[in-house]
Design a protein around this motif. Structure first.
Motif, PDB file in Angstrom:
ATOM      1  N   LYS A 280       0.826  -1.205   0.000  1.00  0.00           N
ATOM      2  CA  LYS A 280       0.000   0.000   0.000  1.00  0.00           C
ATOM      3  C   LYS A 280       0.866   1.264   0.000  1.00  0.00           C
ATOM      4  O   LYS A 280       0.542   2.270  -0.617  1.00  0.00           O
ATOM      5  N   LEU A 281       1.968   1.174   0.710  1.00  0.00           N
ATOM      6  CA  LEU A 281       2.863   2.320   0.795  1.00  0.00           C
ATOM      7  C   LEU A 281       3.589   2.556  -0.536  1.00  0.00           C
ATOM      8  O   LEU A 281       3.990   3.677  -0.855  1.00  0.00           O
ATOM      9  N   ALA A 282       3.742   1.463  -1.296  1.00  0.00           N
ATOM     10  CA  ALA A 282       4.485   1.539  -2.557  1.00  0.00           C
ATOM     11  C   ALA A 282       3.910   2.599  -3.485  1.00  0.00           C
ATOM     12  O   ALA A 282       4.626   3.416  -4.054  1.00  0.00           O
ATOM     13  N   ARG A 283       2.573   2.567  -3.619  1.00  0.00           N
ATOM     14  CA  ARG A 283       1.937   3.523  -4.539  1.00  0.00           C
ATOM     15  C   ARG A 283       1.921   4.935  -3.962  1.00  0.00           C
ATOM     16  O   ARG A 283       1.972   5.912  -4.689  1.00  0.00           O
ATOM     17  N   ILE A 284       1.813   5.006  -2.646  1.00  0.00           N
ATOM     18  CA  ILE A 284       1.734   6.336  -2.020  1.00  0.00           C
ATOM     19  C   ILE A 284       3.089   7.047  -2.098  1.00  0.00           C
ATOM     20  O   ILE A 284       3.175   8.227  -2.420  1.00  0.00           O
ATOM     21  N   LEU A 285       4.154   6.310  -1.833  1.00  0.00           N
ATOM     22  CA  LEU A 285       5.480   6.950  -1.779  1.00  0.00           C
ATOM     23  C   LEU A 285       6.155   7.064  -3.138  1.00  0.00           C
ATOM     24  O   LEU A 285       6.894   8.008  -3.385  1.00  0.00           O
ATOM     25  N   PHE A 286       5.914   6.084  -4.013  1.00  0.00           N
ATOM     26  CA  PHE A 286       6.643   6.091  -5.278  1.00  0.00           C
ATOM     27  C   PHE A 286       5.671   6.127  -6.450  1.00  0.00           C
ATOM     28  O   PHE A 286       5.150   5.104  -6.871  1.00  0.00           O
ATOM     29  N   ASN A 287       5.449   7.334  -6.917  1.00  0.00           N
ATOM     30  CA  ASN A 287       4.552   7.529  -8.058  1.00  0.00           C
ATOM     31  C   ASN A 287       5.073   8.696  -8.894  1.00  0.00           C
ATOM     32  O   ASN A 287       6.214   9.145  -8.688  1.00  0.00           O
ATOM     33  N   LYS A 288       4.222   9.203  -9.776  1.00  0.00           N
ATOM     34  CA  LYS A 288       4.699  10.264 -10.673  1.00  0.00           C
ATOM     35  C   LYS A 288       5.065  11.544  -9.917  1.00  0.00           C
ATOM     36  O   LYS A 288       5.734  12.423 -10.457  1.00  0.00           O
ATOM     37  N   GLY A 289       4.595  11.644  -8.682  1.00  0.00           N
ATOM     38  CA  GLY A 289       4.951  12.803  -7.857  1.00  0.00           C
ATOM     39  C   GLY A 289       6.455  12.915  -7.669  1.00  0.00           C
ATOM     40  O   GLY A 289       6.978  13.990  -7.401  1.00  0.00           O
ATOM     41  N   TYR A 290       7.147  11.785  -7.845  1.00  0.00           N
ATOM     42  CA  TYR A 290       8.601  11.800  -7.682  1.00  0.00           C
ATOM     43  C   TYR A 290       9.270  12.700  -8.726  1.00  0.00           C
ATOM     44  O   TYR A 290      10.345  13.240  -8.486  1.00  0.00           O
ATOM     45  N   TYR A 291       8.606  12.852  -9.883  1.00  0.00           N
ATOM     46  CA  TYR A 291       9.150  13.745 -10.920  1.00  0.00           C
ATOM     47  C   TYR A 291       9.352  15.147 -10.357  1.00  0.00           C
ATOM     48  O   TYR A 291      10.301  15.831 -10.709  1.00  0.00           O
TER      49      TYR A 291
ATOM     50  N   LYS B 309      19.475   8.555  -9.503  1.00  0.00           N
ATOM     51  CA  LYS B 309      18.107   8.756 -10.027  1.00  0.00           C
ATOM     52  C   LYS B 309      17.024   8.089  -9.167  1.00  0.00           C
ATOM     53  O   LYS B 309      15.847   8.275  -9.415  1.00  0.00           O
ATOM     54  N   PHE B 310      17.405   7.302  -8.192  1.00  0.00           N
ATOM     55  CA  PHE B 310      16.414   6.687  -7.295  1.00  0.00           C
ATOM     56  C   PHE B 310      16.034   7.677  -6.196  1.00  0.00           C
ATOM     57  O   PHE B 310      16.837   8.523  -5.840  1.00  0.00           O
ATOM     58  N   PRO B 311      14.817   7.531  -5.672  1.00  0.00           N
ATOM     59  CA  PRO B 311      14.432   8.386  -4.546  1.00  0.00           C
ATOM     60  C   PRO B 311      15.447   8.256  -3.402  1.00  0.00           C
ATOM     61  O   PRO B 311      15.868   7.137  -3.100  1.00  0.00           O
ATOM     62  N   ASP B 312      15.821   9.379  -2.849  1.00  0.00           N
ATOM     63  CA  ASP B 312      16.872   9.364  -1.832  1.00  0.00           C
ATOM     64  C   ASP B 312      16.670  10.492  -0.830  1.00  0.00           C
ATOM     65  O   ASP B 312      15.663  11.205  -0.893  1.00  0.00           O
ATOM     66  N   VAL B 313      17.615  10.656   0.034  1.00  0.00           N
ATOM     67  CA  VAL B 313      17.545  11.678   1.078  1.00  0.00           C
ATOM     68  C   VAL B 313      18.836  12.481   1.066  1.00  0.00           C
ATOM     69  O   VAL B 313      19.907  11.924   0.834  1.00  0.00           O
ATOM     70  N   GLY B 314      18.719  13.777   1.331  1.00  0.00           N
ATOM     71  CA  GLY B 314      19.905  14.618   1.430  1.00  0.00           C
ATOM     72  C   GLY B 314      20.469  14.553   2.836  1.00  0.00           C
ATOM     73  O   GLY B 314      19.915  13.889   3.715  1.00  0.00           O
ATOM     74  N   ILE B 315      21.561  15.254   3.074  1.00  0.00           N
ATOM     75  CA  ILE B 315      22.101  15.250   4.437  1.00  0.00           C
ATOM     76  C   ILE B 315      21.193  16.063   5.366  1.00  0.00           C
ATOM     77  O   ILE B 315      21.283  15.960   6.573  1.00  0.00           O
TER      78      ILE B 315
END
Lengths: 442, 560
Positions: A280-291, B309-315
């Motif tokens: 469930k968290l997968a879709r919430i955290l990682f989606n097109k919003g990451y752009y 390019k993967f989601p990550d965190v800054g310091i």
């Protein structure tokens, strides 16, 4: 002695004439001197083949026609309106021949560059009317900083847009200040001209917002109808232009939206999350919003001091490849100026406006390859102003003056030497052999 | 209830900071990071060796520089870890406990420091909480990194310095002692502390002059404490680390730039100067230093928990971006009551923080630039505090004000949750091989089955993306086997190459040759002991990475 006095009188007369011409009392010998330095930097060896030809100059010359379309490797061709604009007078005057076109374009570019420099100084004098030293230092930074010099030396859509944007903004500010509709209309037209480049589409939107803010801040009584009318008209024509050339797609404006690396990253992150047992968290955290986060990171990354004041990755495709966008010497003054501008924000709207102009780096952040050193020249304007403010704050430290001046000279000498040394390594320039071939054909 | 809260406000603030700080550092400490890394395992074993024999694993009696894996580690942490190793044993918790504890206490010192600077408890609480949840600080507090101890000593030293200024110079020597000890704790402080002290001397010269006597005592104490340190850094062993990690050894500078320089060496003298070493080296260093101002590194990707390019965190957290600049705005704009000299100290610390890191051979190194902490958190705290004040003073309706605070709180919670997800779920998947995941399983198996074989050979090279990661499997065997330190000390003194003790040997494995060995267990990566060439029945165990990809093959020879 008498001769010197006579000459001084002559200079004074010339200055008085220029002051009348530009309708500004703060225009003095320092400003003239700085413009002369800027002219020399931009004009010296202008026609020397050693300096190479930019891709745009080459395309026009190669076709031997004026309205030769410019084609991208992906197949679409378009007419860069700015090139038509600067070639139109030549066409009317019937100046022809490959090399003549080249001379003409560079002279036009130099003229436009000098006009833009003057316009930018005028903008500074309107926004910060009581700070003559600050205006002068700003002009000095524009005059000697390599990126500004080389953007004015060669025909590139960015160079022309830069000049037109400067001129357009000045006219708009003047229009706002004096309640003149003509200024606004002229500014709108210039913005439209500037917008007629496929590579600068996104830039216009940012520019329009800025113009609105600027006009709103400076106008005594904002004529919203005229302003919105002019800008909406420009926008409409621009959109029509883009539509007719099939350039109006979000993905074309923001190519990183199609970056397979980012798409894979989102999908892979989702997979990891699902494997971990939290689908469930997968879709919430990682989606097109990451752009959005990805783009924000790209936008802010441009302001890394290492990008602005030291050699940039992928600089091969820029006009100058052996020097950073700004001289390293300016780095501490930028930090001092930026920090102090926070202190000054409470004293006037102009400092706040200066901070807002950092949005000029938005278009550069859209480019797929990080980072576009030439297009970043727009965002270098507020940065130069912060540098000027930092330099101004050193005013009272006279003991440091000569030391700093000598450091600046060393930095300028090294930078220009390196630029000249590596000039032909730039991807934006064609090689000397081709140039000679063209010259012999002519 | 409200009265009670008001009465014990200070205790509640400190309690909150302590709870958050301990929670973020101790929760599942033994599981994440997923494996003890090279430094942790060798530091832990040296500490164990000191506990048992008074000597490090090389056999040196109470050393001031630990030879370790050849990098001559700073001494303080290894000595400080002895009680924890004694109480909890030689395991993940015992090894990680000391630094996690010091890391958890650091936000408390930051509370004190910020309170000294601003005389404002709310701001101090915000700064301490920001450090308590800082990914930058948590990351290195959960692994055994000496930099956390050194940082603790620096912050404590600066706190005591400011305190002594308020108390007529009393206790100045203690501040000096902490700062001097920090130079024994981590390499970066050896560059940073002297530079910071010069800045402090310039900023506070009047106060120092006013308390001449106390300052001289502090100087004398410092000098005495630093005498052994001077011997260490002047010795060839002490210089090893500096020599190996200085930026002039960087690949980019040595190969690309210097090759370019040579190209122009035949030209005129002017050209030789302009293309010379001095110009190139200085501009390279300047670039390295300026890279620490990269907002992508600071707020988006600095921790490098995942691949590019993967989601990550800054310091720092994303939400701090706005408050960081807001903090500078408030600090510069004279909106806060703060001594001008304190303000100068804050900015000097911010600018000097990355100096040591920039002189080393990797760009954007969060560990080496830890010296900048707690200034970024302090500035963000000023921004958050200023924002709260501005909203409270505004003419907005109370409902809107509350709405803004709830929104801000929500944003911070989401950001922190995102970080925790990246740290606990994604980081082990991306980089488990970099922290030697699988070595524990190998070491335990090999140690428990050592009697079955004449020889156990473990290859040092492994890795999936980078096939030449060089590990120290012997340290994992020593740690998880709880091998008597005298065994390795004897082996080290015998100076055997490759290293071997009991029936273990640590060297490169070459299957065509080693397959002929009698009753031997071979341990190596899948590309060294290819599953295509080795008979299935000889493979006794396959050890996988965190993400399930098979990494190590344990193969026995001479199967009957």
């Amino acid at each position: 002695m008498k001769k010197i006095k006579k000459e001084l009188k002559m200079i004074n007369k010339v200055l008085t004439f220029l002051k009348k011409l530009v309708n500004d009392n703060s225009f003095g010998r320092y400003e003239v001197g700085l413009l002369v330095i800027a002219f020399l930097g931009r004009g010296l060896f202008l026609f020397n083949r050693w300096f190479g030809i930019s891709e745009y100059e080459f395309l026009l010359i190669n076709q031997k026609g004026i309205f030769a379309p410019l084609c991208h490797s992906r197949g679409d061709c378009f007419l860069p309106a700015s090139l038509l604009l600067i070639n139109l007078p030549r066409h009317l005057l019937r100046i022809g021949g490959t090399i003549d076109v080249f001379y003409w374009e560079r002279i036009m570019m130099l003229t436009l560059g000098m006009i833009s420099l003057f316009s930018l100084w005028k903008i500074a004098s309107i926004l910060f009317p009581k700070q003559q030293l600050l205006q002068r230092l700003f002009l000095a930074v524009l005059a000697i900083n390599p990126q500004f010099v080389f953007v004015n030396r060669f025909i590139t859509p960015i160079g022309i847009a830069f000049s037109l944007a400067g001129l357009g903004s000045w006219l708009l500010l003047e229009g706002g200040k004096n309640e003149r509709k003509r200024g606004w209309i002229a500014a709108g037209l210039l913005v439209l001209l500037m917008a007629m480049f496929s590579s600068l589409q996104a830039f216009l939107v940012v520019w329009l917002i800025l113009l609105l803010i600027t006009a709103g801040l400076k106008s005594k009584k904002v004529d919203v109808k005229t302003l919105v009318g002019v800008l909406a008209g420009s926008m409409f024509l621009w959109l029509f232009y883009l539509y007719s050339h099939h350039l109006l797609t979000i993905r074309r404006i923001m190519p990183f939206l199609e970056d397979p690396g980012v798409i894979n990253a989102i999908n892979a992150s989702r997979g990891t999350e699902i494997n971990f047992g939290i689908p469930k968290l997968a879709r919430i955290l990682f989606n097109k919003g990451y752009y959005l986060i990805f783009w924000l990171a790209r936008y802010w990354r441009q302001f890394s001091l290492s990008n602005i004041f030291s050699l940039v990755e992928n600089s091969q495709s820029s006009l100058i490849i052996a020097a950073p966008p700004m001289l390293l010497f300016f780095a501490p003054f930028f930090v001092i100026g930026l920090f102090n501008s926070f202190r000054l924000m409470s004293r006037g709207k102009s400092w706040g406006l200066l901070a807002i102009t950092l949005v000029l780096a938005i278009p550069t952040s859209f480019y797929q390859n990080f980072f576009h050193q030439d297009l970043f020249v727009f965002a270098l304007l507020p940065i130069s102003f912060y540098v000027a403010l930092g330099l101004k704050l050193m005013e009272k430290k006279k003991a440091w003056k000569w030391f700093l001046a000598s450091l600046l000279v060393v930095n300028v000498v090294i930078s220009y030497y390196k630029i000249n040394r590596d000039f032909f390594r730039s991807n934006r320039l064609i090689n000397q052999e081709l140039y000679q071939q063209l010259e012999s054909n002519d | 209830m409200i009265k009670l809260i008001k009465k014990h406000r200070l205790a509640l603030r400190i309690g909150l900071v302590i709870i958050v700080s301990f929670l973020f550092r101790f929760w599942r400490l033994t599981e994440f990071p997923a494996s003890l890394n090279i430094d942790e395992v060798i530091i832990g074993y040296d500490s164990y060796s000191l506990l048992k024999t008074g000597r490090d694993h090389w056999g040196k009696f109470l050393p001031l520089a630990f030879q370790s894996t050849g990098d001559y580690k700073p001494p303080i942490l290894i000595y400080l870890m002895i009680p924890a190793i004694k109480i909890f044993g030689l395991n993940e918790f015992g090894i990680r406990f000391t630094i996690a504890l010091i890391g958890s206490l650091t936000p408390l010192i930051v509370y004190g420091l910020v309170n000294k600077l601003f005389k404002n408890r709310s701001m101090a609480t915000i700064a301490a909480l920001l450090l308590a949840i800082s990914p930058w600080h948590i990351q290195f507090s959960r692994s055994t990194f000496e930099a956390i101890l050194a940082l603790f000593l620096v912050i404590l030293g600066m706190f005591l310095f400011l305190k002594s200024l308020e108390e007529k110079g009393r206790g100045l020597w203690l501040a000096g002692l902490c700062l001097s000890l920090s130079m024994y704790a981590y390499h970066a402080e050896r560059v940073f502390v002297p530079v910071l002290l010069v800045a402090v001397a310039i900023i506070f010269w009047q106060e120092i002059w006013r308390h001449k006597k106390e300052s001289l005592i502090a100087l004398a104490v410092n000098f005495l404490v630093l005498i052994p340190f001077l011997f260490i850094i002047l010795s060839p062993q002490g210089q090893t680390r500096a020599r190996d990690s200085i930026f002039t050894n960087d690949y980019e500078l040595t190969t690309v730039r210097l090759a370019e320089m040579e190209q122009w060496s035949g030209r005129s003298q002017w050209e030789r100067i302009l293309n010379g070493e001095l110009v190139n080296t200085f501009s390279f260093w300047a670039k390295r230093y300026l890279e620490y101002s990269d907002p992508r590194y600071l707020f988006f990707k600095g921790m490098s928990y995942t691949h590019d390019k993967f989601p990550d965190v800054g310091i720092m957290y994303c939400f701090e971006l706005v408050f960081f600049f807001g903090g500078i705005f408030y600090l510069m704009g004279n909106y806060l009551k703060i001594n001008k000299k304190y303000k100068r100290l804050i900015f000097a610390w911010l600018l000097l923080g990355p100096i040591a890191a920039s002189l080393a051979n990797n760009s954007q190194h969060p560990l080496r630039s830890l010296t900048t902490i707690p200034i970024p958190q302090l500035i963000s705290a000023v921004g958050i505090y200023g924002f709260f004040i501005a909203i409270n003073k505004s003419k907005l309706k109370t409902v809107f004000k509350k709405g803004i605070f709830v929104l801000l709180g929500g944003m911070i919670l989401v950001n922190v949750g995102y970080y925790l997800d990246i740290y606990y779920v994604h980081n082990p998947v991306h980089y488990s091989h970099h922290i030697m995941y699988g070595m524990k399983e190998i070491a335990l198996y090999a140690w428990e089955n050592r009697d079955k074989y004449d020889q156990i050979i473990i290859d040092r090279k492994f890795g999936i993306e980078d096939k030449n990661i060089v590990g120290i499997p012997f340290a994992y065997v020593l740690t998880y086997g709880k091998v008597d330190p005298l065994v390795i000390q004897r082996a080290r003194q015998g100076n055997k190459t490759p290293l071997s003790f009991e029936n273990f040997a640590f060297r490169e494995i070459y299957w065509p040759k080693d397959r002929k060995l009698k009753k031997t267990l071979l341990v190596a990566s899948f590309w060294q002991l290819s599953p295509d060439t080795i008979p299935e029945e000889q493979v006794v165990k396959i050890v996988s990475l965190y993400d399930g990809r098979p990494m190590f093959y344990l193969v026995e020879t001479d199967v009957q």
